[in-house]
Design an enzyme around this catalytic site. Structure first.
Site, PDB file in Angstrom:
ATOM      1  N   CYS A 180       1.273  -5.634   3.325  1.00 47.66           N
ATOM      2  CA  CYS A 180       0.236  -6.455   3.904  1.00 47.66           C
ATOM      3  C   CYS A 180       0.617  -7.927   3.774  1.00 47.66           C
ATOM      4  CB  CYS A 180      -1.047  -6.157   3.138  1.00 47.66           C
ATOM      5  SG  CYS A 180      -2.506  -6.459   4.066  1.00 47.66           S
TER       6      CYS A 180
ATOM      7  N   LYS B  29      -1.633  -5.456   8.250  1.00 50.05           N
ATOM      8  CA  LYS B  29      -1.149  -4.283   7.532  1.00 50.05           C
ATOM      9  C   LYS B  29      -0.013  -3.725   8.368  1.00 50.05           C
ATOM     10  CE  LYS B  29      -3.326  -0.333   5.460  1.00 50.05           C
ATOM     11  NZ  LYS B  29      -4.557   0.287   4.996  1.00 50.05           N
TER      12      LYS B  29
ATOM     13  N   GLU C  74      -9.467  -8.653   9.264  1.00 48.10           N
ATOM     14  CA  GLU C  74     -10.078  -9.833   8.642  1.00 48.10           C
ATOM     15  C   GLU C  74      -9.422 -10.040   7.279  1.00 48.10           C
ATOM     16  OE1 GLU C  74     -14.580 -11.060   7.081  1.00 48.10           O
ATOM     17  OE2 GLU C  74     -14.179  -9.027   7.734  1.00 48.10           O
TER      18      GLU C  74
ATOM     19  N   ASP D 140     -13.683   7.492   0.040  1.00 50.19           N
ATOM     20  CA  ASP D 140     -12.792   6.956  -1.000  1.00 50.19           C
ATOM     21  C   ASP D 140     -13.251   5.571  -1.443  1.00 50.19           C
ATOM     22  OD1 ASP D 140     -10.721   7.004  -2.817  1.00 50.19           O
ATOM     23  OD2 ASP D 140      -9.194   6.394  -1.376  1.00 50.19           O
TER      24      ASP D 140
ATOM     25  N   GLY E 210       0.830  -1.202   0.000  1.00 47.93           N
ATOM     26  CA  GLY E 210       0.000   0.000   0.000  1.00 47.93           C
ATOM     27  C   GLY E 210       0.856   1.240   0.000  1.00 47.93           C
TER      28      GLY E 210
ATOM     29  N   LYS F 184     -13.861   2.932  -3.870  1.00 41.67           N
ATOM     30  CA  LYS F 184     -13.316   2.626  -5.200  1.00 41.67           C
ATOM     31  C   LYS F 184     -13.052   1.129  -5.251  1.00 41.67           C
ATOM     32  CE  LYS F 184      -8.579   3.591  -3.766  1.00 41.67           C
ATOM     33  NZ  LYS F 184      -7.358   4.326  -3.981  1.00 41.67           N
TER      34      LYS F 184
END
Ligand code: ADP
Length: 297
Positions: free
Chosen positions: A39, A54, A103, A148, A34, A150
């Site tokens: 991740c 993460k 999760e 956001d 990211g 998307k």
């Protein structure tokens, strides 16, 4: 040591990760990279259960607005609990790294789905959209605007359920309140954000319109080769609905892609539009749908 080697060494994520309380996790498959983090699949050593971890390198978020994004993400996400929102398990940190335990969604995001499939069948569109709208209704009912929405933030679980993730741009909005500022640029951005007029929950409805359009047409409604041109089209609500698109879906686009956010349907009004009410919606989808169109009936 070369620059690249140095970069690699700085991460240095341990193979066994401890939350310094009751859980330890074994680092497993790499799931993706990211803006600030990596991740990994993490396996809880006591329960054997898999999570998505993460992991954020603190050195990369020294800038205050980046820190802000992560604090916001954790503060909002940890309070949420809904089937169509990525579950938040816990978070902890050490001197160098921040760990967010989520999760796991084994079937990646809707970016990979659409890259493979190009467009989706109407029953699939209803199936996915109903789940996304259910998650967004939960957020709006709890005064959260995601801001956001998307394809990359819509993850797919092992059993083909959609889970909304990434709350880095999300914010709490009280009744009637409007937000003026936001750090970061949303992907399916609404005209009122571009024109800095103050915005609210209606920006999520705009994004849902863009997502629905992308599912049915195979490309986003305002896309051009240049951002400036795209922004002009967004502010002018200039887009074309191909003749092949379902008429009831067309009506949804005409209700959402309007400049005045107050005239857009809210999430409850959107969910009962004819396109979603009529026509077949499967109750589950096989994983083969990630690669090939299903045949119904
Ligand atoms: P971003 O900076 O785009 O928000 P993230 O750090 O949230 O990215 O995630 C990076 C990548 O890790 C994503 O593109 C996705 O492939 C993967 N990922 C994120 N969250 C999960 C999850 N809960 N389950 C499985 N994979 C995930």
């Amino acid at each position: 040591m070369s620059k690249n080697h140095k970069k690699h060494a700085e991460w240095n994520i341990p193979n066994i990760i401890s939350d310094n309380k009751h859980s330890t996790y074994t680092k497993s498959a790499f799931l993706g990279k990211g803006a600030f983090g990596k991740c990994f699949q993490l396996i809880d050593n006591t329960t054997g259960k898999s999570y998505a971890g993460k992991i954020i390198l603190k050195d990369l978020i020294r800038k205050s607005e980046m820190k802000e994004k992560i604090v916001q993400e954790i503060c909002i996400h940890k309070k949420l609990n809904h089937t169509n929102i990525v579950g938040f398990q816990s978070f902890f940190e050490d001197e160098r790294l921040i760990y967010i335990i989520l999760e796991i969604c084994q079937n990646r995001s809707m970016v990979e789905l659409l890259t493979r499939r190009k467009i989706l069948t109407e029953p699939e569109v209803r199936y996915y959209m109903k789940q996304i709208m259910s998650g967004v209704k939960y957020l709006h009912d709890n005064s959260i605007a995601h801001r956001d929405l998307k394809l990359g933030n819509l993850l797919i679980s092992e059993d083909m359920q959609v889970k909304i993730g990434d709350f880095g741009l999300s914010t709490e909005i009280r009744q009637g309140e409007k937000r003026k500022t936001m750090c970061g640029t949303p992907n399916y951005i609404a005209p009122e954000i571009l024109e800095k007029k103050g915005h609210g929950f209606e920006v999520d409805i705009w994004s849902l319109g863009c997502i629905l359009f992308t599912f049915l047409v195979g490309k986003p409604p305002f896309e051009t080769a240049h951002v400036e041109e795209t922004y002009l089209r967004i502010c002018g609500c200039e887009y074309e609905i191909p003749d092949t698109v379902n008429r009831d879906a067309g009506k949804i686009f005409r209700s959402i892609f309007v400049k005045n956010p107050n005239t857009r349907p809210n999430i409850n009004e959107l969910a009962i539009k004819k396109f979603f009410r009529e026509g077949y919606t499967p109750s589950s989808l096989p994983v083969s749908c990630l690669v090939v169109a299903p045949k119904f009936g």
